[in-house]
Motif scaffolding. Structure first.
Motif: not given
Lengths: 722, 434, 276, 53, 229
Positions: B232-239, B255-262, B334-338
């Motif tokens: 999911p991190s990768f999905t979000l990164l690509i998004t 949506v992003v927040d939920l997936l990032a949290k998971i 921060w999120r993207v760094t993560a």
């Protein structure tokens, strides 16, 4: 009916369904994978009846019996012959590679004459008749001018019928210039002659000795008859025989020995004499096999006092004492000499010191000892009737200076050939015949040798391969390789018996080559009287059969003829010949602080045979990597030069310079460099040419003042970052 | 000129820009294809792989894309099985990314094997004891699942959707998607795991070998877990990258927040287990086989302790902490760094488990084996990236990938069609209820 | 399944004992193997990482500096691991059953026509006994004449390895059939390297057969995973549980210690408890 | 691999493993067949899958 | 129904050629017809034309009459196809074997004349094409089957011993195998034990004969190395 898009789609779907239900896709998938399992460019060796043909290997002087597996008429594998007195089924890496030579791309496939510049490699195929005509016309012409002595021949051996035919050819022709390529045999023969007063060679009963003291002899690196020595080495392990290896470098032989005694390079004889001195002073000697001890004793004790020897050799005094005690105290001690494979003659002093040690230990003609024995003399041909031209030629001095003056006892000095041809000889050479020798690679100071060859107007190579010397030739008259011909193989590499092996054709000649014996006989016949007269045989096979006489049947049946009980040529050793000064390495210590030693390994060939691809494949990547050759350096020495493992470095000696890579090896004395012999070929095929450095380009001959032999054991050198 | 194909209600870059982009990526692709053909026709001597380094750069790429492609299966699992409905707004993209990753993985495998014409032996003559067989089976089946998940997306193209058959097909597939997704999750679980098993079962290689549960070494579970965590991190990164490139917001923050949290919690739990595994391996397993950590991380020019640190701390602990902390997570930087650290971490893990395994000497007298990839390998490894970018470009341009795009990027001026689309395309993408 | 009955021939376990005190590193075994098994060669074979040598000789060093240095050679054929119940490291990982363990002979086979070149087995083998054909085999014009019909030449893209010269067993079995014998005599089946070794350092035979020399040398202990009861003997990486069938003999402790990974405090031979 | 291959044996791991594969393939195959057939029938009937909610 | 239907209608209207519903159902028949045409064509291609293209034919150097020879010799097949002393099987006889009888022409057939003129007198081996030659990776032990299991030649080779002339040698263009290995039936069906000689056939026969070894750890069958090299 209108074919619209949907109909077409429907057609395609129907087609797809039908195709899927037909064998087409599935069979194609299966067949394409089967195709990949037998790609037409992957060879499929044809099957057939298997037979084994026995013969004798002649790739080195070892004389092993071989058994060649054939399928139909193809030779597919060489194996050691079971029950053979030398190798009993064992075989060495070179012997195993023989088929790559037989079928290899470097064969000279027909007689050829040079059409381009020398060394260009441009040849024209000619017929054998033409080749013989070219050779004989040339020879007749020279002889008729009374210059028969300006023809020389160099061969790898002087025993057996083929070398005898060459010698006979030279004699009948009128040239004194038959040469044998240098090897430890030169020094051995000279030593036997000098120390025992008769012609002969030594045999070593290694199997029965119980204490081996080897002065640098590559027991498992190809010394003597290699497979015999491997077997002996294992036998020693089983019998827990003590083996001491005296050598500056941890060679494989040193590693296999019970004890490795590192010694300063070139001081092996000093150590031997130091041990002798200890033995003499402590009266641990047997005086029965020596003469002249009383006069020699004082010199020995004076010059080889333990402390002094210890300083010279770098071997601790107590070690010297231990060795003396061990050697003298053993039941059947045996000392060996000849560095590595004994590829160079070495000095008389070196060899005499070790033979004297054997004599002092009382092992002459004893079980497990050293045996001076006569050379095989089964070749009894009637003398050549020389005509005036021949006699005139024969009365000329030899071009290499052997057999006359200060080198009167010396038979051949091929190491001086280059020097002689380059202007220091009594006369220029007009023709050189080269058989089973590759002087342009194997003689020291290769550049000088090549220069000399360039000066010789006409060179004939009988080599089966496109080697370096063949590249310098004008006429190629290729011999069969050993698997295609008959030949007697007298084996003398340190054996205590007299042994003759028979080499037999295993396959019919693969190319338009001709047996050298045959070539000589037909050339002599073509030259008319009196040459033809000296060669009365119809062909070589007749000659061989007649020569071997009663031995022929045994040889045909067993492949080998052995005579075990031989009368030695002497039983007392005259203590002499070791008072000469040690031969020093060439070069100035200050400008060349390091010492470069050649080392021998069984994975690389010696002599005129180039390494087969299989052998090169086994060579470690610390010996050659890509085309780079390595020099072994102690890490301490390398560090001082700022060099690390694998670094490129310039290796310079008084004779030459080469780019090499550094291999750090703890088993070599600091200050000493070692490089494998047998590499750096410029000829042969892409599997060999250009790989590594030919150490002969870095090292030159150093004359032993007492024999004229090349006694170089190393050369001074420098190593610097490239 | 291709406006008829572009989803209604959205704006796309001009054709020339699109073609230029395609052209650049196409050139990279062509380079990769050329290298690929060299490998096929001349053989693997085109690579710098060797008998010690039998698996190399592209196998790492293979494992890495499968790991990060795990976003598809895990998002699918969350959406269709667990019922996290918000994720419907990103699931399309997750599927597309997964599809790209898995098709790339299969392509790489087809290049990697020495005898591509015989590749099907793995199915026909399967050795069921081999982890690789399991990988091949599940990988190809799961690829089929992803294809099935991707097809309805294609069919939603404005023109294709007009064909009744396609429209119905897309509809039916949506209806049954939960079954496919469940199958996919099952398959994915096993093949991610068996990829981990590939290394873990090598009992001849103390660096890779792990004990485990029944027939599965611990790496089996770690691989599945890490794929689910980092995917999911990768999905979000690509998004995020897509958003930057298109200069549009495409997915809503919740949506992003939920997936990032998971993803964060998954990474967190994973990294704890990973540390436990590493400790057990370092202090019990490897010493039991006579080797110490120093044997694995010293004595060569490349593999040092840094790689262990980079994988576990930088690529594990740090992103986990960022993503589970709401304030940090909500800051895009921060999120993207993560995300980046996480993707790096999981990629490094796959590198270690494939390449370092090959490099570590096992026989005491053997040496480290390091290698530098040939250009053919590099090109072949970049090939899937170019292919992926192209597929994303085309899909983004012509397919309604981001259901929230229209809403988030209302087109102010004119175009009645756009208005119409707003009412249309959103429900279009509503999948059947689970 | 009903048709199946135990028609299995006697269980043999072919193995080797290599005496490292005798081995001189001469390379004859390597070349005997190459010429017996149609192993190809290239112009440059100095990159040992892409050089096919089923039998390969490693050079071991005691790591001490001059003059205390010592070296030893270690010939390494395929070790024909039995692992646990025939699950050798390579056999169980092959996805297409191209490599297999035979309970009848204990030999790990490699069928190159089945192999599709995934190289997983190479990754699994800690001995690097497996080789990939990175190139098409090419013999210089004429040299293909020496190829043996008993071993089929391999194509590019597949893995190959030492087979303990299994074709020689096949041929010996033919002969045994003709002679009406059920078993192949010891001397009728010997590997090419064993036969060639000039130092006689390699002994090959059936480890299960007390009459065979190799059994007498090795004295395998079935209770301890086949560990040798000869104090001079060791196996490579014994503690990994690969359960190999190639035993090495040396009287030098540093050599025996080189055969396995030891932690500093561990005593030679003691840590060699098979892992499984 | 199918049970009619001579390499096949009725042994647990094999059955579980290959069973899993066929099971998965079966679901995918059946699911797709269902979707395609239903879509074809619906399309030929002229009905639209209108139940997009 | 919502806007969606309208959209769908719109879509259809875009392509006026598709016309009304009625026309569509008319096309349905065509669609099925085209499906059938496609299906039939590909079936013919796959089942009939493909095998013809896949296999090629060669003639033997000359025709050989097995039946005649079997009558003349004492030992049946083994008179010419025998075991060598090392247990290997000799296979197709060499010229030397033939010339033991055929130094001079023994009959007046055309084939005999070809044999003597082109091979015997020229001392050339006859390049026979072996119908049952297995690929290079296969090790087949005749000794195990003929001596060990006492099998009859016919089981694998069929009634070739009764043939009066040599049939053409057919081989697969892709694999270069003899067609006898896959069998003459393209689907791979075999009526007789000698119709096919693929690995599966070996396995089947072994199974039928009850000789199933379980030495292979992977397959619980015979180990690969029994028949492969």
């Amino acid at each position: 009916m209108k074919v619209d898009r949907r109909s077409f789609l429907s057609f395609v779907i129907g087609g797809a369904a039908g195709t899927a239900l037909s064998p087409l896709p599935w069979k194609l998938m299966d067949d394409s994978s089967i195709w990949s399992q037998m790609w037409p460019w992957t060879p499929v060796p044809p099957d057939g009846e298997v037979v084994y043909e026995d013969s004798t290997c002649t790739l080195c002087p070892g004389g092993c019996g071989i058994s060649v597996r054939k399928v139909d008429n193809r030779a597919v594998k060489i194996e050691g012959k079971q029950g053979h007195p030398i190798n009993d089924g064992g075989i060495c890496i070179l012997g195993l590679s023989g088929l790559q030579m037989l079928y290899g791309p470097t064969r000279v496939k027909s007689p050829m004459k040079r059409i381009g510049e020398r060394g260009d490699g441009q040849w024209q195929k000619i017929s054998w008749d033409e080749a013989i005509a070219i050779l004989t016309e040339k020879l007749i012409d020279i002889r008729d001018k009374g210059e028969a002595h300006t023809v020389a021949a160099i061969a790898g051996s002087d025993s057996g019928t083929v070398p005898a035919l060459i010698q006979r050819f030279m004699t009948a022709y009128g040239s004194p210039n038959f040469m044998r390529t240098p090897s430890g045999r030169d020094a051995d023969e000279l030593a036997v002659n000098t120390l025992f007063g008769n012609q002969g060679r030594t045999g070593f009963d290694v199997e029965n000795a119980d204490y081996i003291l080897s002065f640098g002899s590559g027991i498992v690196d190809g010394w003597g008859s290699p497979v015999r020595m491997f077997r002996a080495s294992s036998l020693w392990k089983d019998k827990k025989t003590t083996v001491v290896q005296v050598e500056p470098r941890l060679s494989n032989s040193a590693a296999k020995a019970t004890r490795w005694v590192p010694v300063n390079p070139g001081t092996e004889a000093d150590l031997a004499l130091g041990i002798a001195a200890v033995m003499v002073s402590r009266n641990m000697i047997d005086t029965g096999a020596v003469s002249g001890l009383s006069s020699w004793k004082s010199d020995l004790l004076a010059n080889y006092a333990t402390e002094k020897v210890s300083q010279t050799t770098g071997v601790a005094a107590e070690v010297i004492a231990e060795l003396a005690k061990g050697f003298a105290g053993a039941n059947r001690p045996l000392a060996l000499c000849g560095r590595g494979k004994a590829q160079t003659a070495g000095s008389l002093r070196d060899i005499a010191a070790v033979y004297a040690l054997n004599a002092l230990a009382g092992n002459i003609n004893q079980e497990g000892g050293m045996w001076p024995i006569p050379e095989a003399d089964y070749i009894q041909w009637r003398d050549v009737a020389t005509d005036n031209l021949a006699s005139a030629g024969l009365s000329q001095p030899r071009i290499d200076g052997a057999g006359a003056g200060k080198y009167a006892q010396t038979r051949y000095l091929a190491s001086r050939l280059a020097d002689a041809v380059n202007g220091n000889g009594p006369y220029p050479l007009q023709v050189l015949l080269v058989a089973s020798a590759n002087p342009c690679h194997d003689l020291p100071d290769t550049q000088r040798v090549k220069e000399a060859f360039a000066r010789i107007p006409f060179i004939v190579s009988f080599s089966s391969f496109h080697d370096e010397t063949a590249a310098m030739a004008d006429l190629l008259m290729p011999d069969h390789v050993y698997l295609e011909r008959y030949e007697d193989v007298p084996v003398d590499a340190g054996l205590t018996q007299q042994m003759i092996g028979l080499s037999r054709p295993v396959v019919s000649p693969q190319f338009n080559t001709r047996h050298l014996g045959e070539t000589l006989i037909s050339a002599a016949k073509a030259m008319g009287e009196p040459m033809a007269d000296a060669f009365p045989w119809d062909d070589y096979e007749t000659c061989l059969e007649e020569t071997l006489a009663e031995k022929w049947d045994t040889l045909m049946e067993d492949g080998v003829w052995v005579q075990a009980d031989i009368d030695p040529v002497g039983d007392r050793l005259q203590l002499a010949g070791m008072d000469a000064d040690a031969v020093q390495a060439e070069g100035d210590v200050n400008s060349f602080p390091l010492l470069l030693l050649p080392y021998d390994t069984i994975r690389l060939t010696s002599g005129y045979i180039g390494e087969a691809p299989f052998m090169i494949k086994t060579v470690a990547d610390t010996v050659i990597k890509g085309n780079d050759g390595f020099v072994e350096v102690n890490p301490q020495t390398a560090r001082a030069a700022g060099l690390g493992q694998g670094d490129m470095a310039t290796l310079t000696t008084p004779r030459g310079e080469a780019q090499v890579r550094v291999h750090l090896f703890e088993g070599i004395q600091p200050g000493v460099l070692a490089m494998a012999r047998g590499l750096g070929h410029t000829a042969y095929d892409a599997f060999l040419a250009g790989k590594g450095v030919n150490i002969n380009t870095l090292i030159g001959p150093v004359e032993d003042p007492s024999s004229g032999h090349d006694a170089a054991w190393g050369i001074r050198a420098t190593l610097s970052k490239a | 000129m291709d406006s008829a194909l572009i989803p209604k209600g959205v704006k796309r870059c001009p054709m020339w820009q699109f073609l230029l982009g395609l052209g650049i990526m196409g050139a990279v692709l062509a380079w990769g294809v050329y290298a690929m053909l060299l490998c096929w026709f001349k053989g693997l001597n085109q690579t710098n792989m060797n008998d010690y380094y039998g698996f190399a750069l592209w196998i790492w790429a293979d494992l890495a894309v499968i790991a990060v492609g795990g976003g598809a299966f895990f998002s699918g699992l969350l959406k269709y099985i667990i019922g996290k409905d918000e994720l419907k707004h990103i699931i399309n993209y997750a599927v597309l990314i997964g599809f790209i990753c898995y098709s790339s993985a299969l392509l790489i495998l087809a290049i990697d094997i020495g005898q591509p014409l015989r590749g099907w032996f793995i199915f026909w003559h399967a050795n069921v004891h081999s982890m690789l067989t399991e990988v091949a089976f599940c990988l190809s089946c799961y690829f089929a699942v992803l294809t099935i998940e991707y097809i309805p997306l294609i069919l939603e193209n404005r023109q294709l959707d007009k064909v009744p058959f396609f429209h119905n097909l897309s509809h039916n597939m949506h209806e049954t998607m939960a079954i496919f997704a469940a199958t996919g999750a099952f398959l994915s679980f096993f093949h991610q795991g068996s990829l981990g098993g590939v290394a873990g079962v090598l009992f001849g290689r103390p660096f890779a070998f792990r004990e485990g549960l029944l027939i599965w070494p611990w790496t089996f579970f770690l691989f599945t877990w890490s794929a689910a965590a980092y995917g999911p991190s990768f999905t979000l990164l690509i998004t995020w990258i897509t958003e930057k490139v298109t200069r549009k917001k495409l997915v809503k923050d919740n949506v992003v927040d939920l997936l990032a949290k998971i993803s964060g919690w998954m990474i967190f739990t994973y990294i704890i287990v990973k540390m436990a595994d590493t400790s057990r391996w370092a202090f019990i397993t490897a010493p039991g086989l006579g080797q110490t950590l120093a044997d694995f991380y010293t004595g060569n020019d490349f593999y040092g302790y840094w790689i262990l640190f980079a994988e576990i701390i930088l690529g594990g602990v740090v992103p986990a902490v960022i993503l589970i902390s709401p304030p940090l997570r909500r800051k895009p930087a921060w999120r993207v760094t993560a995300f980046i650290l996480g993707v790096m971490g999981v990629s490094l893990n796959r590198w270690v488990m494939v390449l370092q395994v090959m490099a570590v000497p096992i026989m005491p007298f053997d040496n480290w084996a390091l290698y530098i990839p040939s250009w053919q390998e590099v090109a072949t490894t970049i090939l899937p990236v170019a292919y992926g970018v192209i597929l994303i470009m085309i899909s983004y341009r012509y397919l309604p990938i981001f259901p929230q795009e229209v809403e988030l990027n209302p087109i102010q001026d004119e175009s009645p069609a756009a208005v119409e689309a707003e009412t249309e395309s959103t429900p279009d993408l509503q999948p059947a209820k689970a | 399944m009903k048709n199946e009955h135990n028609d299995n021939p006697p269980v043999m376990k072919f193995g080797m004992a290599i005496d490292l005190d005798k081995c001189t590193g001469c390379g004859a075994c390597m070349v005997a193997c190459m010429s017996e098994n149609n192993i190809p060669f290239k112009e440059d074979e100095s990159d040992k990482l892409v050089s096919i040598t089923w039998m390969r000789i490693f050079k071991l060093s005691n790591g001490k500096s001059f003059p205390d240095t010592d070296i030893c050679y270690l010939p390494r054929p395929c070790q024909h691991c039995e692992g646990h119940g025939g699950h050798s490291p390579c056999v169980s990982v092959c996805p297409a059953t191209a490599t297999d363990y035979s309970r009848e002979t204990g030999i790990v086979s490699q069928i190159v026509t089945r192999c599709f070149g995934c190289r997983y087995c190479m990754g699994a083998c800690p001995y690097h006994a497996r080789y990939f054909n990175w190139w098409d085999p090419v013999w210089p014009d004429g040299m293909e004449k020496y190829l043996s019909p008993n071993v089929s030449p391999r194509m590019r893209g597949v893995v190959e390895k030492c087979s303990f010269c299994f074709h020689r067993y096949q041929l010996a079995k033919n002969k045994a059939y003709l002679d009406g014998e059920r078993r192949v005599p010891e001397e009728a089946y010997q590997t090419a390297c064993t036969q060639a070794c000039p130092a006689g350092a390699i002994v090959f035979g059936d480890l299960n057969n007390p009459e065979h020399q190799v059994h007498q040398i090795v004295k395998p202990d079935p209770k301890h995973g086949g560990r040798s009861q000869n104090p001079r003997a060791f196996r490579l990486l014994e503690r990994l549980g690969t359960n190999t069938k190639v035993y090495y003999l040396s009287s030098r402790e540093w050599v025996r210690r080189s055969g396995d990974n030891y932690l500093e405090h561990e005593k030679t031979g003691q840590a060699s408890q098979p892992h499984h | 691999m199918f049970p009619f291959s001579f390499e096949w044996t009725w042994e647990t791991t094999r059955m579980v493993f290959m069973g899993g594969l066929w099971y998965a393939l079966g679901i995918l195959g059946a699911g797709m067949t269902y979707c395609i057939l239903k879509a074809a029938i619906d399309a030929s009937k002229g009905t639209q899958g209108n139940s997009h909610h | 129904m919502s806007t969606l239907d309208e959209k769908a209608k719109e879509g259809m209207d875009d392509h006026a050629t598709h016309g009304s519903d009625g026309k569509q159902s008319g096309a349905g028949g065509f669609i099925i017809l085209f499906f059938i045409i496609g299906f039939a064509a590909s079936m013919v291609l796959g089942w009939v034309i493909f095998p013809k293209l896949l296999y090629s034919q060669k003639q033997q150097p000359f025709s050989f009459n097995h039946a005649l020879h079997v009558e003349e010799v004492d030992d049946g097949c083994e008179s010419c196809h025998f075991f060598r002393e090392d247990g290997s099987f000799s296979g197709t006889p060499k010229l030397a074997q033939c010339t033991e009888c055929h130094e001079e022409p023994m009959g007046d057939t055309e084939d005999e004349a070809i044999f003597v003129e082109q091979y015997v007198t020229m001392e050339r081996e006859v390049p026979w094409l072996s119908y049952s030659r297995q690929p290079d990776c296969v090790f087949f032990s005749h000794a195990a089957h003929v001596i060990g299991a006492k099998m009859d030649c016919v089981v694998c080779h069929g009634h070739i011993g009764e043939s009066e002339e040599s049939r053409p040698y057919e081989y697969n263009r892709i694999t270069t195998y003899s067609r006898d290995i896959w069998g003459h039936n393209i689907a791979g069906f075999a009526k007789n034990s000698w119709d096919r000689m693929k690995m599966d056939d070996c396995a089947r026969c072994h199974k039928e004969a009850g000789v199933i070894h379980t030495s292979s750890v992977q397959t619980e069958r015979d180990a690969c190395f029994v028949c492969h090299k």
